[in-house]
Design a protein around this motif. Structure first.
Motif, PDB file in Angstrom:
ATOM      1  N   SER A   1      -6.862  -2.360   7.351  1.00 38.89           N
ATOM      2  CA  SER A   1      -7.915  -1.403   7.728  1.00 38.89           C
ATOM      3  C   SER A   1      -7.394   0.019   7.625  1.00 38.89           C
ATOM      4  O   SER A   1      -8.053   0.906   7.060  1.00 38.89           O
ATOM      5  CB  SER A   1      -8.396  -1.666   9.160  1.00 38.89           C
ATOM      6  OG  SER A   1      -8.707  -3.011   9.396  1.00 38.89           O
ATOM      7  N   ALA A   2      -6.205   0.251   8.175  1.00 35.37           N
ATOM      8  CA  ALA A   2      -5.627   1.595   8.162  1.00 35.37           C
ATOM      9  C   ALA A   2      -5.284   2.039   6.740  1.00 35.37           C
ATOM     10  O   ALA A   2      -5.470   3.206   6.375  1.00 35.37           O
ATOM     11  CB  ALA A   2      -4.386   1.637   9.050  1.00 35.37           C
ATOM     12  N   ALA A   3      -4.797   1.107   5.928  1.00 34.20           N
ATOM     13  CA  ALA A   3      -4.387   1.462   4.567  1.00 34.20           C
ATOM     14  C   ALA A   3      -5.585   1.889   3.720  1.00 34.20           C
ATOM     15  O   ALA A   3      -5.512   2.866   2.963  1.00 34.20           O
ATOM     16  CB  ALA A   3      -3.662   0.285   3.915  1.00 34.20           C
ATOM     17  N   ILE A   4      -6.703   1.176   3.831  1.00 33.53           N
ATOM     18  CA  ILE A   4      -7.877   1.551   3.033  1.00 33.53           C
ATOM     19  C   ILE A   4      -8.494   2.849   3.575  1.00 33.53           C
ATOM     20  O   ILE A   4      -9.039   3.656   2.809  1.00 33.53           O
ATOM     21  CB  ILE A   4      -8.905   0.394   2.978  1.00 33.53           C
ATOM     22  CG1 ILE A   4      -9.882   0.573   1.805  1.00 33.53           C
ATOM     23  CG2 ILE A   4      -9.653   0.231   4.271  1.00 33.53           C
ATOM     24  CD1 ILE A   4      -9.295   0.271   0.467  1.00 33.53           C
TER      25      ILE A   4
ATOM     26  N   ALA B   1       0.873  -1.177   0.000  1.00 32.64           N
ATOM     27  CA  ALA B   1       0.000   0.000   0.000  1.00 32.64           C
ATOM     28  C   ALA B   1       0.907   1.223   0.000  1.00 32.64           C
ATOM     29  O   ALA B   1       2.137   1.105  -0.072  1.00 32.64           O
ATOM     30  CB  ALA B   1      -0.939  -0.001   1.202  1.00 32.64           C
ATOM     31  N   MET B   2       0.298   2.414   0.082  1.00 33.24           N
ATOM     32  CA  MET B   2       1.052   3.660  -0.043  1.00 33.24           C
ATOM     33  C   MET B   2       2.292   3.683   0.852  1.00 33.24           C
ATOM     34  O   MET B   2       3.382   4.012   0.411  1.00 33.24           O
ATOM     35  CB  MET B   2       0.144   4.852   0.295  1.00 33.24           C
ATOM     36  CG  MET B   2       0.844   6.191   0.322  1.00 33.24           C
ATOM     37  SD  MET B   2       1.464   6.738  -1.272  1.00 33.24           S
ATOM     38  CE  MET B   2      -0.030   7.379  -2.007  1.00 33.24           C
ATOM     39  N   SER B   3       2.135   3.313   2.132  1.00 34.67           N
ATOM     40  CA  SER B   3       3.252   3.358   3.077  1.00 34.67           C
ATOM     41  C   SER B   3       3.544   1.988   3.668  1.00 34.67           C
ATOM     42  O   SER B   3       4.105   1.885   4.760  1.00 34.67           O
ATOM     43  CB  SER B   3       2.945   4.352   4.211  1.00 34.67           C
ATOM     44  OG  SER B   3       2.709   5.638   3.718  1.00 34.67           O
ATOM     45  N   VAL B   4       3.149   0.923   2.963  1.00 38.10           N
ATOM     46  CA  VAL B   4       3.265  -0.432   3.512  1.00 38.10           C
ATOM     47  C   VAL B   4       4.044  -1.322   2.550  1.00 38.10           C
ATOM     48  O   VAL B   4       3.743  -1.378   1.352  1.00 38.10           O
ATOM     49  CB  VAL B   4       1.883  -1.059   3.774  1.00 38.10           C
ATOM     50  CG1 VAL B   4       2.041  -2.437   4.424  1.00 38.10           C
ATOM     51  CG2 VAL B   4       1.034  -0.149   4.663  1.00 38.10           C
ATOM     52  N   LEU B   5       5.060  -2.009   3.075  1.00 37.31           N
ATOM     53  CA  LEU B   5       5.825  -2.986   2.308  1.00 37.31           C
ATOM     54  C   LEU B   5       5.383  -4.397   2.673  1.00 37.31           C
ATOM     55  O   LEU B   5       5.062  -4.684   3.830  1.00 37.31           O
ATOM     56  CB  LEU B   5       7.324  -2.856   2.604  1.00 37.31           C
ATOM     57  CG  LEU B   5       8.011  -1.562   2.161  1.00 37.31           C
ATOM     58  CD1 LEU B   5       9.451  -1.553   2.644  1.00 37.31           C
ATOM     59  CD2 LEU B   5       7.944  -1.411   0.655  1.00 37.31           C
ATOM     60  N   SER B   6       5.372  -5.280   1.683  1.00 40.71           N
ATOM     61  CA  SER B   6       5.219  -6.714   1.930  1.00 40.71           C
ATOM     62  C   SER B   6       6.602  -7.328   1.779  1.00 40.71           C
ATOM     63  O   SER B   6       7.208  -7.265   0.706  1.00 40.71           O
ATOM     64  CB  SER B   6       4.243  -7.327   0.911  1.00 40.71           C
ATOM     65  OG  SER B   6       4.177  -8.736   1.075  1.00 40.71           O
ATOM     66  N   ILE B   7       7.101  -7.897   2.873  1.00 35.86           N
ATOM     67  CA  ILE B   7       8.486  -8.396   2.909  1.00 35.86           C
ATOM     68  C   ILE B   7       8.481  -9.896   3.165  1.00 35.86           C
ATOM     69  O   ILE B   7       7.935 -10.372   4.157  1.00 35.86           O
ATOM     70  CB  ILE B   7       9.298  -7.678   4.011  1.00 35.86           C
ATOM     71  CG1 ILE B   7       9.421  -6.187   3.688  1.00 35.86           C
ATOM     72  CG2 ILE B   7      10.675  -8.317   4.169  1.00 35.86           C
ATOM     73  CD1 ILE B   7      10.222  -5.394   4.707  1.00 35.86           C
TER      74      ILE B   7
END
Length: 628
Positions: free
Chosen positions: A286-289, A92-98
């Motif tokens: 939840s926070a990302a959406i 997401a905008m400020s989220v990485l999947s690692i």
């Protein structure tokens, strides 16, 4: 230099002082904290014999969602952690999947990194419709149930000029006769029955009269995406040229019990052996959406509540089940006794997007009784499968319910010569209720453009639907939210023919007061606002940490100054009725009802603290004539 940086991070993170423990408590979800404890313990104790040891946690690929302090940090953090990860993608905008096999060094590095805000386990998107065998034409019934046909006739609406973005398991069958060139597929692949069914409930033209499968908005334009990497796609699409005014998300994430060949239990045993702690949790997703909704206020996001109360998601109702199940968190089979997802009398079964503040979360209701045709308080009945709230912080979820029982809609079937463009199928689920709601949302967007000459903001649309919802209860419940959608009543509010819908702003945190006169009816005032994303909840089961950021308060005062407060619910007693005896400290949607008949002078007051800038607030009023 990179190796030296990693060494310094590990050295700092492995210190056992209080500051390190506090940092882990704030930065890691409960499941990831428990995993870190297990990893730390296993490295400091004697390893088990090879022939008796389970597969090592450190040898397995794990995926984490890592929320950063700012989108600008992505490149730097990715470079800093490069030696510890197998794969990094933007979630997401400020989220990485690692992805990593080096869990312990990665987690300790993440804890120490100043630009990392929160770390949570990843989730898998799924849809699990309830397919029934009998064929009864019920898209038409959904139109009747929610007064959609009346709305369309009253204001000459069809959804024309409105675009709905549809995220689902796969592409819509765009060649189906019901869509007549109005479906655009952006993510190619084999057409998907679930996505096509959902699109039909929104947009089917109703060409097959014997099927009565016409959708809510029969001339709306649909753009079809798959739900892989959905948050990035949603952000990109809404930030592009001519974004959709409505989006539909008829899917959830895999939580609790889930049938996938073998039965899976997707909880975190280190947090709870009997309950998936992410039910009810305000999470990274939840926070990302919520953040996306905040930055794109002219797009309304409709989300399925889920079907967690269904017996199809309960292995105890499955004939011949021997109790053995796979636990992904353990990467092993288990015979542990775990209750059903609906163990709390059906409550606390929502997750993910459905717990976001700024979306419209839709549960499923039954068809209205034969002969009634349109929704009444007496005809509102929630289905046996629809997921219930509360959110862990006590917010009212779902927001609304719509017809999700036995909808007959276009589907995907194969013929020798290709796809059958005249095939239909019956499905039930909140997957079917959500497009009924989003299709109505599309009509209201069209109405706003026609009658108000301006877009309909998402908080206005939510306020209108909640203000006019039909319920057998006084106030909201954690079962059906504010009640069933009444499209015609919502349309009259948007058009200004019954009540008033407007937006106001709180400037310099100064309260707003509106004077008005009651004219012998009941009074209803509803407010909704798009709240900044809260911090994902890092605690274990049912933590009440509030997700709401802006503390906006609504109340009414009569001519004697007596206050009338908004409805609220108690998450510690979810079966109790709603109360209106004080402030609502949890929800970014609030409604005050004053039972009529009432008359005289009244004051509507809005105030707040912790406000971000000069927030816009949607305000719906009925039963009062405001002073000029």
């Amino acid at each position: 230099m990179k190796t030296l940086f990693i060494f310094i991070l590990l050295l700092g993170a492995l210190m056992t002082d209080c500051r390190a423990e506090e940092s882990a408590d704030k930065k890691l979800s409960a499941a990831v904290r428990a995993e870190l404890r297990q990893l730390t313990s296993s490295t400091s104790s004697k390893s088990p014999e090879p022939d008796t040891a389970p597969a090592s946690a450190a040898s397995r690929e794990r995926t984490y969602l890592v929320t950063l302090q700012s989108p600008s940090n992505i490149e730097g953090v990715t470079q800093d952690l490069a030696s510890l990860v197998s794969k990094v993608t933007r979630h997401a905008m400020s989220v990485l999947s690692i992805e990593t096999k080096q869990q312990l060094p990665l987690l300790t590095a993440l804890i120490a990194h100043q630009k990392v805000g929160f770390v949570e386990e990843s989730t898998e998107r799924i849809n699990e419709p309830i397919v029934t065998s009998s064929v009864v034409p019920f898209n038409y019934n959904a139109n009747l149930t929610h007064n959609v046909l009346a709305l369309r006739k009253l204001y000459d609406l069809s959804g024309e000029g409105v675009t709905v973005g549809l995220w689902d398991e796969g592409p819509v069958l765009s060649s189906h006769a019901e869509f007549t060139g109005r479906v655009e597929v952006r993510d190619p692949g084999e057409p998907n029955a679930h996505a096509t069914h959902v699109a039909g409930t929104i947009a089917a033209a109703g060409v097959a009269e014997d099927q009565q499968a016409g959708g809510m908005a029969p001339k709306v334009h649909v753009i079809s995406y798959d739900y892989n990497n959905d948050l990035n796609k949603i952000e990109s699409v809404l930030g592009g040229i001519a974004p959709p005014q409505v989006t539909n998300h008829s899917y959830t994430s895999r939580r609790g019990w889930s049938p996938a060949g073998n039965w899976l239990w997707c909880g975190a045993p280190a947090v709870s052996e009997t309950e998936d702690y992410l039910f009810g949790k305000y999470s990274t997703d939840s926070a990302a959406i919520d953040d996306i909704a905040l930055r794109h206020p002219n797009t309304s996001i409709f989300v399925a509540a889920g079907n967690q109360r269904s017996e199809t998601l309960d292995p105890h109702a499955s004939a011949g089940w021997d109790g053995r199940h796979w636990v992904p968190q353990l990467h092993d089979y288990s015979n542990a006794k775990r209750p059903s997802n609906a163990q709390h009398d059906g409550y606390d079964t929502l997750e993910g997007f459905g717990l976001a503040k700024n979306v419209i979360t839709v549960g499923a209701m039954e068809d209205v009784s034969l002969g009634v045709n349109t929704v009444t308080a007496e005809s509102v009945r929630v289905t046996k499968f629809s997921s219930w709230g509360p959110a862990d912080d006590g917010r009212i979820k779902p927001d609304l319910i719509a017809n999700g029982a036995q909808l007959n809609s276009p589907t995907v079937q194969w013929l020798v010569t290709g796809f059958d463009n005249h095939a239909y199928q019956q499905m039930s689920g909140t997957s079917q209720a959500t497009p009924a709601a989003s299709g109505i949302g599309a009509l209201l967007v069209e109405l706003s453009e026609k009658r108000r000459n301006k877009p309909l903001r998402s908080d206005e649309l939510k306020a209108a639907l909640i203000h006019t919802a039909v319920s057998p209860f006084q106030g909201p419940t954690y079962q059906i939210g504010w009640g069933a959608i009444d499209a015609e009543a919502a349309g009259k509010l948007v058009a200004g023919d019954s009540g008033k819908l407007l937006t106001v702003s709180l400037v310099n945190q100064q309260p707003l007061r509106f004077k008005g006169k009651a004219f012998g009816e009941s009074i209803r005032v509803t407010v909704a606002w798009i709240d900044p994303a809260g911090k994902p909840n890092a605690a274990g089961l049912n933590d009440r940490q509030p997700a709401r950021v802006m503390d906006i308060k609504l109340f009414l005062a009569d001519n004697r100054g007596a206050p009338h407060y908004p409805w609220s619910l108690d998450p510690n007693n979810p079966t109790a009725g709603a109360k209106r005896t004080g402030w609502n400290e949890r929800d970014n949607v609030q409604r005050v009802d004053v039972d009529g008949p009432v008359s005289g002078d009244w004051t509507v007051e809005l105030g707040g603290s912790g406000l971000s800038g000069q927030p816009t607030i949607a305000l719906a009023i009925s039963g009062l004539i405001l002073d000029e």
